[in-house]
Design an enzyme around this catalytic site. Structure first.
Site, PDB file in Angstrom:
ATOM      1  CE  LYS A 263      -1.646  -7.620   4.641  1.00  0.00           C
ATOM      2  NZ  LYS A 263      -0.875  -6.825   3.654  1.00  0.00           N
ATOM      3  CG  ASP A 268       2.992  -4.520   6.922  1.00  0.00           C
ATOM      4  OD1 ASP A 268       4.101  -4.958   7.284  1.00  0.00           O
ATOM      5  OD2 ASP A 268       2.634  -4.410   5.722  1.00  0.00           O
ATOM      6  CE  LYS A 275       4.293  -1.501   5.393  1.00  0.00           C
ATOM      7  NZ  LYS A 275       4.381  -1.493   3.921  1.00  0.00           N
ATOM      8  CG  ASP A 286      -1.528  -4.457   6.226  1.00  0.00           C
ATOM      9  OD1 ASP A 286      -2.185  -4.335   5.177  1.00  0.00           O
ATOM     10  OD2 ASP A 286      -0.407  -5.000   6.280  1.00  0.00           O
ATOM     11  CG  ASP A 345       6.591  -4.031   3.712  1.00  0.00           C
ATOM     12  OD1 ASP A 345       5.612  -4.335   4.442  1.00  0.00           O
ATOM     13  OD2 ASP A 345       6.764  -2.886   3.246  1.00  0.00           O
ATOM     14  CD  GLU A 347       2.625  -7.793   5.443  1.00  0.00           C
ATOM     15  OE1 GLU A 347       3.529  -7.386   4.693  1.00  0.00           O
ATOM     16  OE2 GLU A 347       1.529  -7.203   5.560  1.00  0.00           O
ATOM     17  NE  ARG A 349       3.105 -10.406  -1.699  1.00  0.00           N
ATOM     18  CZ  ARG A 349       3.549  -9.608  -2.658  1.00  0.00           C
ATOM     19  NH1 ARG A 349       4.248 -10.124  -3.667  1.00  0.00           N
ATOM     20  NH2 ARG A 349       3.304  -8.311  -2.625  1.00  0.00           N
TER      21      ARG A 349
END
Ligand code: BES
Ligand code: MN
Ligand code: ZN
Length: 499
Positions: A263, A268, A275, A286, A345, A347, A349
């Site tokens: 990933k 993010d 967030k 991230d 959020d 994201e 996956r």
């Protein structure tokens, strides 16, 4: 980036000037070469040890500046405890402890690679040097105002060994691996204004120097492939998304490759499901999963691992603008499955869904292992000590567990089951990108990924939200971005997948 470290091997007995580092076991037991140098100082060590109640217990340090009658400026004694029960990871740790004492010194240093019962093997000396190298890492690229006495001094550090040629040979793969860890740490530490997707991809192309084939897919190429799960995440950002495919062919031509996926969310924000502000700066990390894959590919290629390996990383920024993806949107993934976006959020996956499908179909690998800073829930479950492991394959899970223990990057297996899977059934599409509540958040994320593992390929997902950055500091890591996973996966390959 570290201060210039000049680390090399010299033959024992070495000239002892500057700083001298020795190892001692319980009850202050030294090896013969160490005994010989400290003999010159009479009972100085015994007196100092007694005064400090120092016994040589594992991990403890006795530090003597300007010891009388010894020609050195400073003597550092690192305790190793019971010398008979040492694992390779212990030796690496002792290297880290020794190195932790050295930056404060101005002069060159000699580290005696000796245990109480004699010289370390070449392998042990290499493990020791690897610990030193990893501990020495500092990310100080953006510090412009450091005082001279706060800067790492430019000095030579020599590891004194029985056989220099053998030690150098044993260190070559260790150097490849530690460089891989350092590449991963640099990528994770780098801020998101510098490391956006195109720049991340550009840095990955440096692997070409090691004969890794690196292919960069841009937005148009991914659109052609139908990767709308990944593309949806990046569509609210000023920075275009990328996918990077890295291939190292060190194995037999006909062998199916092993595959590693990461990933790579350069930042993010959470997207429209934004967030909270507190701590959001951490979300520059991230992309730790993708960073690990790049570092791992470096390690494998630099040590010429006899394996075919592919690395696939999805690189995006999850940002917010007028074009950003909305909750309720439905996207069609490369697999053909439709996904209802419940929370923008969740994201990571979505990025991995397309990367997993692409990798399975294109490479038909022996296994796929993905790494992702996927959920806060895994930190709630496991803290910063273990990464979460989810797998459809007991053998792969066991191999990962053992490799993790061997190199002190432990993983803990979590469950997958139909009862969790049904929590991500969607009212409007084939699947939704979060569970209905917050319970079992790390597991529903893993269940989502599993829906995109084609053809029942052995697969493991490592949720590294708690270990990829801001993790437990150790004797061999003082960096925010840890480079977690490079050593683990290199070890997995070396132990089970090299001919
Ligand atoms: N990148 C985060 C997970 C994360 C959180 C990593 C803290 C490291 C530290 C991920 O994209 C995320 O936001 N996950 C959400 C999922 C939720 C919306 C279902 C989370 O964990 O809250
Ligand atoms: Mn997120
Ligand atoms: Zn994320």
């Amino acid at each position: 980036m570290s201060g210039a470290l000049r680390l090399g091997f010299v033959a024992m007995p070495a000239t002892t000037k500057g700083v001298l580092v020795l190892f001692c076991g319980d009850a202050l037991k030294f090896g013969p070469a160490s005994r010989k140098v400290i003999g010159a100082a009479g009972n100085l060590i015994e007196r100092a040890a007694k005064a400090a109640r120092y016994t040589g217990r594992s991990g403890t340090v006795l530090d003597l500046p300007v010891p009388e009658k010894l020609g050195v400026d400073r003597l550092i004694v690192v305790g190793i405890g019971k010398a008979s029960a040492l694992k390779p990871s212990d030796i690496t740790k002792f290297g880290g402890i020794a190195m932790g004492k050295l930056p404060a010194s101005a002069s060159d240093a000699v580290v005696f690679a000796e245990l109480p019962d004699g010289a370390m093997s070449a392998r042990q000396a290499a493990d020791l040097a690897m610990g030193m190298k990893l501990r020495n890492y500092v990310f100080d690229r953006y510090k412009t105002k450091r005082k001279d006495d706060d800067k790492p001094a430019d000095k030579k550090i020599s590891v004194a060994v029985a056989d220099v040629a053998e030690a150098r040979k044993a260190f070559a793969p260790c150097e490849a691996i530690s460089d891989g860890v350092i590449i991963a740490r640099d990528l994770v530490n780098e801020p998101a204004n510098v490391l956006y997707p195109a720049e991340f991809a550009r840095r990955a192309t440096a692997l070409r120097k090691l004969k890794v084939a690196v292919e960069v897919l841009d937005v148009a190429a991914m659109r052609k492939l139908g990767m709308h799960a990944l593309l949806g995440v990046g569509q609210g950002s000023a920075h275009d998304s990328r996918m990077v495919v890295m291939r190292w062919n060190g194995g037999r031509k006909t062998d199916a490759p092993v595959a590693f996926l990461g990933k790579g969310v350069c930042f993010d924000t959470g997207g429209i499901s934004i967030k909270p502000a507190g701590g959001m700066e951490d979300m520059k990390g991230d992309m730790a999963g993708a960073a690990c894959v790049v570092g791992l590919m470096h390690a494998l290629a630099a040590r010429k691992a006899r394996v075919n390996a592919v690395g696939v990383i999805g690189i995006v920024e999850n940002a917010v603008d007028g074009n950003a993806q909305r909750p309720g949107d439905i996207v069609t993934s490369m697999s053909g499955q439709t996904i209802e976006i419940i929370n923008t959020d969740a994201e990571g996956r979505l990025v991995l869904a397309d990367a997993l499908w692409y990798t399975a179909k294109k490479f038909k690998p022996k296994f796929m292992i993905n790494l992702a800073t996927l959920t806060g829930a895994i930190i709630v479950a496991l803290g910063h000590e273990n990464a979460g492991l989810f797998s459809n394959d007991d053998k792969l899970a066991e191999q990962l567990t053992k490799s993790g223990l061997a190199i002190s990057e432990p993983v803990w297996r979590m469950p997958l089951a139909p009862e969790y899977d049904k929590l991500i059934d969607s009212k409007f599409a084939d699947v939704k990108n979060t569970g209905s509540g917050r319970w079992a958040g790390a597991i529903t994320a893993a269940q989502f990924l599993q829906r995109f593992v084609a053809d029942k390929i052995p697969w493991a997902h490592l949720d590294i939200a708690g270990t990829g950055f801001d993790s437990r500091q150790s004797e061999i890591n003082r960096s925010w971005g840890s480079g977690w996973g490079v050593r683990l996966l290199d070890r997995l390959v070396a132990d089970h997948y090299e001919k």
